[in-house]
Design a protein around this motif. Structure first.
Motif: not given
Length: 611
Positions: A346-363
């Motif tokens: 989740i930290r890497d997704a926030i730092v790398n500006n991951a799109p919302k669908p990808q961030l939702r999947k990780i969370v």
């Protein structure tokens, strides 16, 4: 149901006693707010219990002004100012009640509307264990507050119990070894051993200025009442990465929207990714009354909902009924929680500006978080609350992933077309039978086409779909004895069409067994279908011939025969051009019998005479 409405003796009872009795009664009923709404006719008094406003009293006009003035006096407001909003507080109303009451006045058309908010922090004092947390979520929160640094966000709407959760956490952290400082607006609950600061923006004591000063006070734990602006968010994040544990609240719906909100507040991604340690999201739902609740079987869409969200087969759930000890079957409230501990993905997704669908999947997919919906449904299974309460507080768009189509459709009561699919499957199972039935009827009733108008209509419908195929399958070799020649086109001038041969009248040649099985036993009755579809050797059927045939058929079949005759020439003209024509047949009498080795013969009265 508990009787809410009360009638006071406004003419004989002092206003002071009426006000005190209203407030004390509301507290005893576990109300969270008291509303005084002025109208032209009277002053309506309502109290909010378990999140629902209920009518409590109606104060006549001759007492209205005095009653409102009394409330402003005990809350420390300016009684001469009626044109501007004011804020106040009521403390130590009686010796038996030690609660803080926040008072707010708002000038409206018919007077001043006053709302008294009752701040009851008994739940906070009782600890995290009594907040309705599951064992898993409770262990996660204890793990978060045991960290030496980082920022912990408590998210939820207004009145969802965020402050209660924060104060309960501070009760655990409040030890002699820790220096705890809070900055709040207002200070809602005084806790011995904690340094609490009241924000006063009118003199410049804002959240930002106070936080800068707090960082020079050697704090171990900092509690920020609410992150409202960009400056407060940036200072809070920077304080957490410098070795402080920061607790704060924010008005968002869930973990994912909390991350988005902090990024919108101009918090640098690399700072947020390293500073944010956990997010606690919560909402309040009503508790079922344990005395009158009853069981019922789950509906089909509810079964799908439990199966998709929890992976459980739930057959029965509890529902409210209502009794003398509750309000509409509910008594009290409990929180549903979503506790997220940020992992490295989740930290890497926030730092790398991951799109919302990808961030939702990780969370929600790749972590061990229990969503608000799942926690709520677990409480439904346990009989703590009802499924209607979960429907009320859960937001389909924010709390359910777009890819979870089954779950979303089940949640809103649409079973993703379960009933429709069932009907479709039944239709598909019946469809082949329905298609096969006319073919059987045609094959069995070909011999009686002339006398059975319904069968002729069925045959004509079949011919419409098959006439092109039948005509294109014309072959000119009369000697060919191939029962599979339905799909093969020969360049000779005789017809060998298996489908037509099956519908033909009796032939003399015994070489075609399938054709012989379909022979009509009444050669005297003219088979219009057969006559129209059989093309003798070196002959060509035209419209005039078919019409002549139709003229000899019974009157009740003329219309059907004409429809058939219109289909054949239209669909067959292009194919028949490839057949080498001879002299056209002008009448049935001129149809010559087919040679002995041919697959088909036309037998009618004229042909029999010719033979």
């Amino acid at each position: 149901m508990i009787l809410m409405f009360r009638d006071f003796d406004y003419e004989n009872k002092p206003v002071v006693d009426i006000v005190n009795e209203m407030i004390i009664d509301a507290i005893n009923r576990n109300a969270s707010d008291i509303h005084f709404d002025p109208t032209e006719e009277a002053l309506n008094v309502r109290i909010r219990i378990d999140g629902e406003l209920l009518e409590y009293a109606k104060v006549p006009n001759f007492v209205k002004k005095n009653l409102l003035t009394r409330i402003k006096i005990i809350s420390g407001m300016n009684i001469t100012e009626t044109r501007l909003p004011q804020d106040g507080a009521i403390k130590n109303l009686t010796q038996d009640i030690d609660l803080d009451l926040r008072v707010s006045s708002l000038p409206i058309v018919d007077g001043e509307k006053i709302v008294i908010r009752i701040l009851n922090y008994k739940m906070s004092s009782s600890g995290l264990e009594n907040l309705g947390l599951t064992e898993s979520n409770l262990n996660k929160i204890k793990k978060l507050i045991s960290l030496p640094n980082g920022i912990i966000m408590v998210a939820g709407a207004t009145g969802s119990g965020k402050s209660t959760t924060v104060y309960a956490a501070l009760q655990i952290l409040n030890t002699v070894e820790r220096n705890i400082i809070t900055v709040e607006d207002p200070v809602e609950m005084k806790i011995p051993g904690i340094n609490q600061v009241q924000v006063m923006s009118e003199i410049g004591l804002t959240f930002g200025n106070t936080l800068r000063s707090i960082l020079r006070q050697d704090p171990d734990v900092i509690m920020i009442g609410e992150i409202r602006d960009n400056e407060t968010a940036r200072i809070a994040v920077r304080a957490s990465i410098t070795g402080h544990l920061v607790l704060s609240t924010i008005h968002t719906n869930n973990s994912l929207t909390t991350i988005e909100r902090l990024l919108d507040m101009d918090v640098e991604r690399y700072l947020l990714g390293s500073a944010l340690t956990g997010i606690i999201s919560q909402r309040l739902v009503k508790r079922l009354c344990p005395k009158c609740r009853s069981e019922r079987e789950t509906t089909p869409y509810e079964k799908i909902l439990f199966k998709e969200a929890l992976g459980k087969e739930v057959e029965k759930i509890y529902v409210p009924n209502g009794c003398n000890d509750c309000i509409h079957g509910y008594l009290g409230r409990i929180a549903i929680h979503e506790v997220l501990i940020l992992n490295q993905d989740i930290r890497d997704a926030i730092v790398n500006n991951a799109p919302k669908p990808q961030l939702r999947k990780i969370v929600y997919k790749d972590s061990d978080v229990t969503s608000l919906l799942q926690d709520g449904l677990e409480k439904v299974v346990e009989g703590i609350t009802s499924i209607e309460e979960i429907f009320r507080v859960i937001d389909v768009e924010d709390d359910i992933d777009e890819d979870d189509v089954e779950l979303k459709n089940a949640f809103i009561g649409k079973i993703n077309g379960v009933n429709e699919n069932t009907q479709t499957e039944e239709t598909n199972e019946d469809a082949p039978q329905e298609e096969a039935t006319p073919n059987v009827e045609v094959s069995e009733n070909v011999a009686s086409v002339v006398t059975n108008a319904e069968t002729v209509e069925t045959v004509s419908q079949e011919n419409q779909a098959t006439s092109e195929e039948s005509t294109e399958n014309i072959v000119s070799d009369a000697a060919l004895n191939n029962t599979e020649s339905v799909e093969n086109i020969s360049q000779e001038t005789s017809v060998s069409n298996q489908e037509l041969a099956e519908n033909a009248t009796p032939v003399a040649a015994p070489t075609n067994l399938e054709t012989t099985e379909s022979i009509s036993q009444e050669p005297a009755s003219t088979n219009v279908e057969t006559i129209e579809n059989i093309i003798p050797e070196t002959t060509q059927i035209n419209t005039e011939t078919v019409e002549n045939i139709a003229s000899e058929a019974p009157a009740d079949n003329v219309e059907t025969i004409e429809n058939v005759s219109q289909e054949i020439p239209t669909n067959s003209e292009e194919t028949l051009e490839n057949v080498t024509p001879t002299e056209p047949v002008e009448s049935i009498e001129n149809i010559a019998p087919v040679e002995e080795n041919s697959n088909m013969e036309v037998l009618d009265n004229s042909t029999i005479e010719a033979l």
